[in-house]
Scaffold this motif. Structure first.
Motif, PDB file in Angstrom:
ATOM      1  N   THR A  58      11.091 -38.050  27.428  1.00  0.00           N
ATOM      2  CA  THR A  58      11.844 -38.655  26.323  1.00  0.00           C
ATOM      3  C   THR A  58      12.984 -37.765  25.827  1.00  0.00           C
ATOM      4  OG1 THR A  58      10.274 -37.731  24.701  1.00  0.00           O
ATOM      5  CG2 THR A  58       9.854 -39.974  25.506  1.00  0.00           C
ATOM      6  N   CYS A  59      13.147 -36.583  26.387  1.00  0.00           N
ATOM      7  CA  CYS A  59      14.153 -35.630  25.910  1.00  0.00           C
ATOM      8  C   CYS A  59      15.562 -36.178  26.122  1.00  0.00           C
ATOM      9  CB  CYS A  59      14.003 -34.308  26.644  1.00  0.00           C
ATOM     10  SG  CYS A  59      15.270 -33.092  26.219  1.00  0.00           S
ATOM     11  N   ALA A  60      16.328 -36.262  25.053  1.00  0.00           N
ATOM     12  CA  ALA A  60      17.687 -36.801  25.132  1.00  0.00           C
ATOM     13  C   ALA A  60      18.603 -35.904  25.955  1.00  0.00           C
ATOM     14  CB  ALA A  60      18.252 -36.981  23.718  1.00  0.00           C
ATOM     15  N   TRP A  61      18.421 -34.603  25.855  1.00  0.00           N
ATOM     16  CA  TRP A  61      19.264 -33.663  26.608  1.00  0.00           C
ATOM     17  C   TRP A  61      19.055 -33.831  28.105  1.00  0.00           C
ATOM     18  CZ3 TRP A  61      18.176 -28.047  28.100  1.00  0.00           C
ATOM     19  CH2 TRP A  61      19.359 -27.383  28.464  1.00  0.00           C
ATOM     20  N   ARG A  62      17.811 -33.972  28.504  1.00  0.00           N
ATOM     21  CA  ARG A  62      17.485 -34.184  29.931  1.00  0.00           C
ATOM     22  C   ARG A  62      18.034 -35.520  30.412  1.00  0.00           C
ATOM     23  NH1 ARG A  62      12.673 -36.066  32.917  1.00  0.00           N
ATOM     24  NH2 ARG A  62      12.521 -34.902  34.874  1.00  0.00           N
ATOM     25  N   ALA A  63      17.896 -36.554  29.586  1.00  0.00           N
ATOM     26  CA  ALA A  63      18.376 -37.883  29.972  1.00  0.00           C
ATOM     27  C   ALA A  63      19.883 -37.915  30.179  1.00  0.00           C
ATOM     28  CB  ALA A  63      17.969 -38.907  28.913  1.00  0.00           C
ATOM     29  N   LEU A  64      20.607 -37.047  29.451  1.00  0.00           N
ATOM     30  CA  LEU A  64      22.063 -36.997  29.570  1.00  0.00           C
ATOM     31  C   LEU A  64      22.538 -36.077  30.695  1.00  0.00           C
ATOM     32  CD1 LEU A  64      23.034 -36.815  25.781  1.00  0.00           C
ATOM     33  CD2 LEU A  64      23.336 -38.758  27.323  1.00  0.00           C
ATOM     34  N   GLY A  65      21.593 -35.463  31.389  1.00  0.00           N
ATOM     35  CA  GLY A  65      21.985 -34.581  32.485  1.00  0.00           C
ATOM     36  C   GLY A  65      22.262 -33.157  32.057  1.00  0.00           C
ATOM     37  N   TYR A  66      21.653 -32.710  30.963  1.00  0.00           N
ATOM     38  CA  TYR A  66      21.792 -31.335  30.456  1.00  0.00           C
ATOM     39  C   TYR A  66      23.244 -30.946  30.196  1.00  0.00           C
ATOM     40  CZ  TYR A  66      17.126 -31.247  32.585  1.00  0.00           C
ATOM     41  OH  TYR A  66      15.831 -31.549  32.956  1.00  0.00           O
ATOM     42  N   PRO A  67      23.954 -31.699  29.366  1.00  0.00           N
ATOM     43  CA  PRO A  67      25.358 -31.332  29.087  1.00  0.00           C
ATOM     44  C   PRO A  67      25.466 -29.981  28.395  1.00  0.00           C
ATOM     45  CG  PRO A  67      24.585 -32.965  27.507  1.00  0.00           C
ATOM     46  CD  PRO A  67      23.527 -32.872  28.567  1.00  0.00           C
ATOM     47  N   VAL A  68      26.553 -29.260  28.684  1.00  0.00           N
ATOM     48  CA  VAL A  68      26.798 -27.966  28.066  1.00  0.00           C
ATOM     49  C   VAL A  68      27.222 -28.185  26.616  1.00  0.00           C
ATOM     50  CG1 VAL A  68      28.218 -25.880  28.110  1.00  0.00           C
ATOM     51  CG2 VAL A  68      27.432 -26.919  30.258  1.00  0.00           C
ATOM     52  N   TYR A  69      26.666 -27.405  25.722  1.00  0.00           N
ATOM     53  CA  TYR A  69      27.011 -27.510  24.303  1.00  0.00           C
ATOM     54  C   TYR A  69      28.424 -26.984  24.082  1.00  0.00           C
ATOM     55  CZ  TYR A  69      26.950 -26.575  19.278  1.00  0.00           C
ATOM     56  OH  TYR A  69      27.249 -26.533  17.938  1.00  0.00           O
ATOM     57  N   GLU A  70      29.246 -27.765  23.377  1.00  0.00           N
ATOM     58  CA  GLU A  70      30.641 -27.386  23.148  1.00  0.00           C
ATOM     59  C   GLU A  70      31.004 -27.334  21.664  1.00  0.00           C
ATOM     60  OE1 GLU A  70      32.860 -30.233  25.382  1.00  0.00           O
ATOM     61  OE2 GLU A  70      32.459 -29.265  27.317  1.00  0.00           O
ATOM     62  N   GLY A  71      30.019 -27.389  20.808  1.00  0.00           N
ATOM     63  CA  GLY A  71      30.282 -27.381  19.378  1.00  0.00           C
ATOM     64  C   GLY A  71      30.409 -25.983  18.815  1.00  0.00           C
ATOM     65  N   ALA A  72      30.429 -25.893  17.489  1.00  0.00           N
ATOM     66  CA  ALA A  72      30.527 -24.610  16.804  1.00  0.00           C
ATOM     67  C   ALA A  72      29.286 -23.776  17.090  1.00  0.00           C
ATOM     68  CB  ALA A  72      30.686 -24.837  15.306  1.00  0.00           C
ATOM     69  N   ARG A  73      29.465 -22.465  17.127  1.00  0.00           N
ATOM     70  CA  ARG A  73      28.360 -21.576  17.440  1.00  0.00           C
ATOM     71  C   ARG A  73      28.116 -20.613  16.293  1.00  0.00           C
ATOM     72  NH1 ARG A  73      27.141 -21.906  22.856  1.00  0.00           N
ATOM     73  NH2 ARG A  73      28.663 -23.046  24.122  1.00  0.00           N
ATOM     74  N   LYS A  74      26.866 -20.124  16.222  1.00  0.00           N
ATOM     75  CA  LYS A  74      26.539 -19.148  15.189  1.00  0.00           C
ATOM     76  C   LYS A  74      27.176 -17.804  15.541  1.00  0.00           C
ATOM     77  CE  LYS A  74      22.213 -17.581  17.317  1.00  0.00           C
ATOM     78  NZ  LYS A  74      20.753 -17.409  17.143  1.00  0.00           N
ATOM     79  N   VAL A  75      27.338 -16.966  14.544  1.00  0.00           N
ATOM     80  CA  VAL A  75      27.906 -15.641  14.749  1.00  0.00           C
ATOM     81  C   VAL A  75      26.906 -14.779  15.506  1.00  0.00           C
ATOM     82  CG1 VAL A  75      28.776 -13.564  13.624  1.00  0.00           C
ATOM     83  CG2 VAL A  75      29.281 -15.826  12.659  1.00  0.00           C
ATOM     84  N   VAL A  76      27.362 -14.133  16.574  1.00  0.00           N
ATOM     85  CA  VAL A  76      26.494 -13.287  17.385  1.00  0.00           C
ATOM     86  C   VAL A  76      26.411 -11.898  16.748  1.00  0.00           C
ATOM     87  CG1 VAL A  76      26.137 -12.243  19.648  1.00  0.00           C
ATOM     88  CG2 VAL A  76      27.100 -14.550  19.467  1.00  0.00           C
ATOM     89  N   GLN A  77      25.194 -11.411  16.590  1.00  0.00           N
ATOM     90  CA  GLN A  77      25.009 -10.093  15.989  1.00  0.00           C
ATOM     91  C   GLN A  77      25.537  -9.001  16.917  1.00  0.00           C
ATOM     92  OE1 GLN A  77      20.964  -8.352  15.535  1.00  0.00           O
ATOM     93  NE2 GLN A  77      21.436  -8.354  13.340  1.00  0.00           N
ATOM     94  N   LYS A  78      26.172  -7.980  16.338  1.00  0.00           N
ATOM     95  CA  LYS A  78      26.703  -6.885  17.125  1.00  0.00           C
ATOM     96  C   LYS A  78      25.560  -6.105  17.768  1.00  0.00           C
ATOM     97  CE  LYS A  78      30.800  -6.248  14.205  1.00  0.00           C
ATOM     98  NZ  LYS A  78      31.536  -5.290  13.321  1.00  0.00           N
ATOM     99  N   LYS A  79      25.847  -5.464  18.901  1.00  0.00           N
ATOM    100  CA  LYS A  79      24.820  -4.704  19.603  1.00  0.00           C
ATOM    101  C   LYS A  79      24.299  -3.566  18.733  1.00  0.00           C
ATOM    102  CE  LYS A  79      28.013  -1.521  21.964  1.00  0.00           C
ATOM    103  NZ  LYS A  79      28.437  -0.979  23.267  1.00  0.00           N
ATOM    104  N   PHE A  80      23.049  -3.184  18.989  1.00  0.00           N
ATOM    105  CA  PHE A  80      22.378  -2.182  18.173  1.00  0.00           C
ATOM    106  C   PHE A  80      22.860  -0.770  18.496  1.00  0.00           C
ATOM    107  CE2 PHE A  80      18.787   0.786  17.618  1.00  0.00           C
ATOM    108  CZ  PHE A  80      18.575   0.638  16.259  1.00  0.00           C
ATOM    109  N   GLU A  81      23.034  -0.470  19.776  1.00  0.00           N
ATOM    110  CA  GLU A  81      23.425   0.874  20.182  1.00  0.00           C
ATOM    111  C   GLU A  81      24.757   1.273  19.556  1.00  0.00           C
ATOM    112  OE1 GLU A  81      21.734   3.110  21.893  1.00  0.00           O
ATOM    113  OE2 GLU A  81      20.023   1.741  22.004  1.00  0.00           O
ATOM    114  N   GLY A  82      24.772   2.402  18.859  1.00  0.00           N
ATOM    115  CA  GLY A  82      25.984   2.902  18.241  1.00  0.00           C
ATOM    116  C   GLY A  82      26.342   2.243  16.925  1.00  0.00           C
TER     117      GLY A  82
END
Length: 298
Positions: free
Chosen positions: A215-239
């Motif tokens: 019943t998964c909608a994402w699977r039914a659509l053929g696993y489309p790549v997400y193209e919307g807004a994204r959350k801010v990625v946290q900076k790496k820990f090292e340094g």
């Protein structure tokens, strides 16, 4: 031509997902019937931005030492910070200690069960309040974490990733799927998180193992790549400043005497970054000036 996700009737996920959860859920301490509301609250503090496998040993030690809020409230905040050890984000230890004092003084030592009362505790936000009310007391509330949002985005909305968090939108979507029965609602909250944690993962999801694959909608659509807004990625820990803060905190936890400025200077070569990290610890109340040096809060 735009392709829309197939409609998934509200409430259709829970019967399948709850059955899967009962047969496949990991045996985690906070899911056991004899686990206390205090244990659930402590686990929720510890699980914020920290993997389960790192939390369980520390949680066990913590609850053996402080089995009730009153036990923790009776010791200085510095002891909570020491016991937090390497879990990271040690302000959580200070907040949890403050919450224990508040529970002891305002609620006769018993963790409150209403979302409103839980929100009045230091360090308890909307997610934690709902999680404790649902998992410790069985109240019917939608509980939404990162894993939940990803499962709903894929199974219901047909998106490979969830959009940036929106409390109103996320709670409304989860509410539309929540069973009316209180016990089943609590199971569904846990089941959705579990599916996102071990099957519907951010990378390399195990779609062939997913109980929602038909019943998964994402699977039914053929696993489309997400193209919307994204959350801010946290900076790496090292340094990073976080790494320097961690080094200073480790030094403060290692002794019961003041740590001198010279000792702190030897922890990190970049003086400006070191001073910035120390200043932030002072602002957060995790370090306190004492006798020409610095100690944990007392």
């Amino acid at each position: 031509m735009n392709v829309t996700a197939p409609a998934v009737p509200p409430g259709a996920l829970s019967p399948v997902l709850n059955l899967w959860f009962r047969e496949n859920a990991r045996d985690l301490p906070w899911r056991r019937s004899d686990f206390s509301p205090w244990g659930v609250l402590v686990s929720e503090f510890m699980l914020q931005q920290t993997p389960v496998n790192r939390v369980i040993p520390r949680l066990t030690e913590w609850l053996e030492r402080w089995p009730t809020p009153a036990h923790l409230a009776a010791v200085p905040p510095s002891e909570a910070v020491r016991a937090w050890a390497s879990l990271g984000y040690p302000r959580r230890a200070l907040w949890l200690h403050a919450a224990a004092v508040q529970i002891t003084e305002r609620h006769d030592g018993l963790v409150p069960e209403s979302v409103e009362e839980l929100l009045s505790l230091t360090g308890v936000g909307d997610y934690t309040a709902r999680a404790v009310a649902a998992f410790a007391y069985g109240h019917r509330h939608p509980v939404v974490d990162t894993n939940t949002r990803r499962v709903l985005a894929r199974a219901v909305s047909g998106q490979g990733e969830p959009a940036p968090p929106s409390r109103t939108r996320d709670l409304a979507l989860m509410s539309s799927e929540l069973p009316a029965d209180r016990a089943e609602a609590a199971v569904f909250n846990a089941a959705t998180m579990e599916l996102g944690a071990i099957v519907c993962t951010s990378r390399s999801p195990k779609c062939h193992e997913c109980p929602l694959r038909d019943t998964c909608a994402w699977r039914a659509l053929g696993y489309p790549v997400y193209e919307g807004a994204r959350k801010v990625v946290q900076k790496k820990f090292e340094g990073s400043d976080r790494q320097v803060r961690g080094l200073i905190m480790a030094e403060l936890r290692s002794t019961h005497r003041p740590v001198s400025p010279d000792e702190i200077s030897g922890l990190w070569a970049d003086a400006a970054q070191r001073d910035r990290a120390l200043a932030s610890l002072l602002v957060d109340g995790l370090a306190v000036p004492a006798d020409g040096g610095y100690v944990l809060p007392s």
